[in-house]
Design a protein around this motif. Sequence first.
Motif, PDB file in Angstrom:
ATOM      1  N   GLY A  60     -16.159 -19.500 -40.780  1.00 34.15           N
ATOM      2  CA  GLY A  60     -16.144 -18.343 -39.891  1.00 34.15           C
ATOM      3  C   GLY A  60     -14.734 -17.834 -39.758  1.00 34.15           C
ATOM      4  N   ALA A  97     -22.438 -23.932 -39.638  1.00 40.18           N
ATOM      5  CA  ALA A  97     -21.933 -22.581 -39.445  1.00 40.18           C
ATOM      6  C   ALA A  97     -20.834 -22.533 -38.379  1.00 40.18           C
ATOM      7  N   ARG A  99     -19.008 -19.529 -36.039  1.00 44.03           N
ATOM      8  CA  ARG A  99     -19.135 -18.121 -35.682  1.00 44.03           C
ATOM      9  C   ARG A  99     -18.275 -17.788 -34.464  1.00 44.03           C
ATOM     10  N   ALA A 147     -25.776 -17.134 -36.003  1.00 45.32           N
ATOM     11  CA  ALA A 147     -25.324 -15.743 -35.978  1.00 45.32           C
ATOM     12  C   ALA A 147     -25.504 -15.189 -34.574  1.00 45.32           C
ATOM     13  N   VAL A 188     -28.361 -14.053 -40.460  1.00 43.26           N
ATOM     14  CA  VAL A 188     -27.418 -13.002 -40.121  1.00 43.26           C
ATOM     15  C   VAL A 188     -28.189 -11.926 -39.363  1.00 43.26           C
ATOM     16  N   VAL A 280     -19.070 -14.883 -46.376  1.00 45.67           N
ATOM     17  CA  VAL A 280     -18.654 -14.025 -45.261  1.00 45.67           C
ATOM     18  C   VAL A 280     -17.829 -12.874 -45.819  1.00 45.67           C
TER      19      VAL A 280
END
Length: 305
Positions: A60, A97, A99, A147, A188, A280
Motif C-alpha cells: 500500500g 493487504a 491500505r 479496500a 477494489v 497498485v
Amino acid sequence: MSSFRRCVARVVVGAAVATTASISTATVAGAEPVAGCAQARQEIAIRSSVPLLDWSENFGIDAQGDLWVSRVLRGEVQRYDREGRLTATVDVAAPGAVRLGPDGLLYVVTGNSPLSGSGGIVRFDPTAPNPVPAPFATGFPQPNGAAFDAEGNLYVTTGNGVHRLFPDGTEDMDWWAAVRVDGPNGVVVAGDSVYVTANFADADGTPVARVLRLSRTDPADATTIADITSFGALPDFVDDLVVRDGALYVTTLAGRLVRVDPVSGAACAVLATQPLTAVVADPADPAALLAGSEEGTVLRIHPAD
C-alpha cells in the motif's frame, strides 16, 4: 490467495510461465478480447534481497507516497521511499493487504496464512518514528485483500467471504450475510462497485479463476465480469486487482497482468512475467503500476496507451 496455497499451486504452473496465455471471456455475451492489446513494459522498482523469503504478498501507499510492502514470510511490513530505499520495518504476523485509511493510518491485514488461525486487521501511524500496530478488528479466517470505499468502510476478503467493516471497526453483518462469493481474494472499490477476484472449483470440479462485481448498496447482486484461464487445460489463479483509466488490471499466479473491461468483460494479458501477487498505482508515475511477485521483486509496469 494464501501465500502457502499459492506456493503449492505454482509447482503445477510455474514451468509454463513462458508460454502464451489464453484468456477466456465467455462469461459476458458478445464479449471479445480487447482489440490491439499491446504489451506493457516492465522494470525492477525494488529488488528482493533473498528470493522467496522476500515474497511481496501485497502493498500500500501512505500519504507521503512511500510504499509499504507486506513480506508475508518475514512477518513484517517494509517501507520504501520513492527511490526504492528501505526506510522502516514494522512487525506484522503474516501480513496481507496494506491500505491507507481516511484517518491517515495504515490498515494491514494480518493472519494471511492457513497456519495463523484467526486473523484480523491492525493499524498504525506511518509517520511515527517507530510505528506500533494496534488491533482494529479480529476474528477473520485467513484474511487477504482489503479496500476502502468513499465513506470509510473497509472491505476485507477472507476464508469465509467478503466482509464490510464500519469506520469504528464493527461489522455490517447484513452486508456480509447477503454476499455469495466462493474463494474471494483481491478486492477494489470504484463508486458503487466492489470488484473481487475469486478462485474456486465449479460443480464439475473444474478450477475457476473469476473476476466479479458486487454492489455496495445491494451486495446480493453479484455479476461475473470475466473468467480467466491459461495454458489450455491447466488453470490460472487470480490474485489482486486495481482500477486504472476505467479498466481492471488483474495479477495471476502464472505471471500474467490481465486487463479486463469491466463493462464488456473483454480481457487480454498485457504482460507475461514471473508469478505476480499484488498491484497498485505507482505514486511516482501516474501512468505506471507497481506489481508484487512471489520472488519478492517489485516491478514497475507501464501499460501501453
